[in-house]
Design a protein around this motif. Structure first.
Motif, PDB file in Angstrom:
ATOM      1  N   LYS A 175      20.800  41.105   4.540  1.00  0.00           N
ATOM      2  CA  LYS A 175      19.772  40.445   5.338  1.00  0.00           C
ATOM      3  C   LYS A 175      19.346  41.303   6.530  1.00  0.00           C
ATOM      4  CE  LYS A 175      19.509  36.868   2.756  1.00  0.00           C
ATOM      5  NZ  LYS A 175      18.290  36.657   1.919  1.00  0.00           N
ATOM      6  N   TRP A 211      21.427  33.335   8.734  1.00  0.00           N
ATOM      7  CA  TRP A 211      20.623  34.448   8.217  1.00  0.00           C
ATOM      8  C   TRP A 211      19.234  33.989   7.782  1.00  0.00           C
ATOM      9  CZ3 TRP A 211      21.769  38.790   9.957  1.00  0.00           C
ATOM     10  CH2 TRP A 211      23.092  39.213  10.092  1.00  0.00           C
ATOM     11  N   LYS A 214      17.921  33.673  11.474  1.00  0.00           N
ATOM     12  CA  LYS A 214      18.160  34.990  12.076  1.00  0.00           C
ATOM     13  C   LYS A 214      17.947  35.018  13.598  1.00  0.00           C
ATOM     14  CE  LYS A 214      17.264  38.509   9.388  1.00  0.00           C
ATOM     15  NZ  LYS A 214      16.606  39.672   8.728  1.00  0.00           N
TER      16      LYS A 214
END
Length: 234
Positions: A175, A211, A214
């Motif tokens: 990611k 993620w 984020k």
């Protein structure tokens, strides 16, 4: 009154089932998306990483070997779980898989410092200080991976931790745009392993959500390229 209670119980049951389903799905996504990136299982014997596997690790041209922190004993020595991670990382460094070690852990308290213990252990094993980068703000796996990219400008890495933890870490690397392969440092059965594996189920859910959104890591800071001199982080 009875109908209201029945509806409430029914709603609670449905919500619990939904949470269970979502937990299972998120865990499957994290594990399945990263299981092929676990390249080796280090058991304390250098022969457990054959030349063919070493070549696979080197093929991504890793800038560093990232070793994730774990608990430290009251006497200032690494716990068995952490020592196994360090042994694997040091072995890979000595075999020339990557030129730097990135040791990331919790250094958020005066009386508790994972990364200093990790550094002392690595230096005692013969790793030069200039090749050791310390991430003092790796308060969580999410923070460690985020900071590896944002602060240390890591583009490729070999990640070392226990297998149950590797899936989540490698998922995070993907990611953050870090090309990564994992080495599992499972050299023994740990007394706390069941606890950590159970906790990991929930941790994967947390990091899956993290993620997706984020947010920035807990602490950031100025750029310290992993290609430089690790002394500046010590």
């Amino acid at each position: 009154m009875f109908k209201l209670i029945y509806k409430s119980i029914k709603f609670i049951i449905k919500m619990c089932l939904l949470i269970v389903v979502l937990t299972v799905v998120m865990n499957i996504i994290v594990v399945k998306s990263s299981d092929e990136d676990i390249a080796a299982y280090y058991n304390g014997d250098s022969s457990s990483i054959p030349q063919s596997t070493e070549a696979e690790l080197v093929s991504i041209q890793p800038e560093c070997i990232m070793v994730l922190g774990a608990s430290v004993n009251p006497d200032g020595t690494p716990s068995p779980m952490l020592a196994d991670r360090l042994d694997a990382g040091i072995e890979l460094y000595k075999r020339g898989v990557a030129p730097k070690l990135l040791l990331t852990g919790d250094d958020g308290q005066i009386e508790y410092n994972e990364v200093q213990v990790m550094k002392d252990y690595s230096v005692a094993a013969g790793v030069p200080e200039e090749d050791i980068f310390l991430d003092h703000a790796g308060f969580s796996t999410y923070d460690s991976v985020y900071r590896a990219s944002y602060v240390f400008d890591v583009k490729s890495a070999v990640v070392v931790t226990q297998e149950f933890h590797l899936y989540r870490t490698l998922y995070g690397c993907d990611k953050m745009g870090i090309e990564a392969l994992g080495v599992a440092a499972d050299q023994e059965e740990y007394s706390t392993e069941i606890f950590y594996e159970c906790r990991e189920v929930l941790a994967r859910v947390k990091d899956f959500c993290m993620w997706t959104i984020k947010p920035a890591a807990t602490l950031l800071g100025e750029l310290i390229p992993i290609t430089g001199d690790g002394i500046v982080t010590q």
